[in-house]
Design a protein around this motif. Sequence first.
Motif, mmCIF file in Angstrom:
data_model
loop_
_atom_site.group_PDB
_atom_site.id
_atom_site.type_symbol
_atom_site.label_atom_id
_atom_site.label_comp_id
_atom_site.label_asym_id
_atom_site.label_seq_id
_atom_site.Cartn_x
_atom_site.Cartn_y
_atom_site.Cartn_z
ATOM 1 N N ALA A 139 -0.273 5.158 -1.116
ATOM 2 C CA ALA A 139 -1.378 5.390 -0.181
ATOM 3 C C ALA A 139 -0.999 6.431 0.868
ATOM 4 C CB ALA A 139 -1.772 4.090 0.510
ATOM 5 N N ILE A 159 -4.095 4.270 5.284
ATOM 6 C CA ILE A 159 -4.127 2.811 5.334
ATOM 7 C C ILE A 159 -4.848 2.403 6.613
ATOM 8 C CG2 ILE A 159 -2.785 0.672 5.464
ATOM 9 C CD1 ILE A 159 -0.516 2.156 3.991
ATOM 10 N N ASP A 206 -6.649 0.756 1.566
ATOM 11 C CA ASP A 206 -5.791 1.909 1.308
ATOM 12 C C ASP A 206 -6.393 2.779 0.223
ATOM 13 O OD1 ASP A 206 -4.777 1.391 -1.413
ATOM 14 O OD2 ASP A 206 -3.666 -0.261 -0.529
ATOM 15 N N SER A 233 0.832 -1.206 0.000
ATOM 16 C CA SER A 233 0.000 0.000 0.000
ATOM 17 C C SER A 233 0.866 1.255 0.000
ATOM 18 C CB SER A 233 -0.928 0.014 1.221
ATOM 19 O OG SER A 233 -1.837 -1.055 1.184
#
Length: 180
Positions: A20, A23, A40, A15
């Motif tokens: 991202a 998360i 994410d 992620s």
Amino acid sequence: MKDLAMHIMDITENSVRAGAEEIGVCLEYGGGKLDLTIRDNGCGMDKEMVQRVTDPYVTSRTTRKVGLGLPLLKMNVLQTGGSLRVDSEPGVGTVVKAQFCTAHIDCIPNGDLSGTLALLITGNPKVNFSLEVKNGDQSFDLSTRELEEVLEGVPLSHPRVNVLVREMIKEHLEALGVKV
């Protein structure tokens, strides 16, 4: 991977690599099952990639030709009679849901959940991590933003913060009856 903590580390690192900024990790214990959800807001994947993502010879990385994280997670959940689902959309993000049947003899142990979660939070200070752990009707929530307010300017990356976060998560997990 030999334990749940390593699977969480692998998926959340994916992620982070996907860009991202948010998360979320949710662990829900109960009824002989463990539901793990990691979501994410990274770059996401198209439908074709989602269908192939549990194939060990499929990876988006250019530094190697195999990607074993999700295939190993799939193997570990299926061997307990559980399930794995990956939903993703380009530009929106990805959700990985795994369900383990915890009573099954082949269910992997939790591993060092508190150390792994603390490392993810303090090692990625630009990402807002949220953690939710439920066991029956009890729960524990923690987010990077809450920690930053409490720390009043002390950076999340400070080594003592890692120790503080690890111990806090460990105490809450123990209070919920989660093996640490």
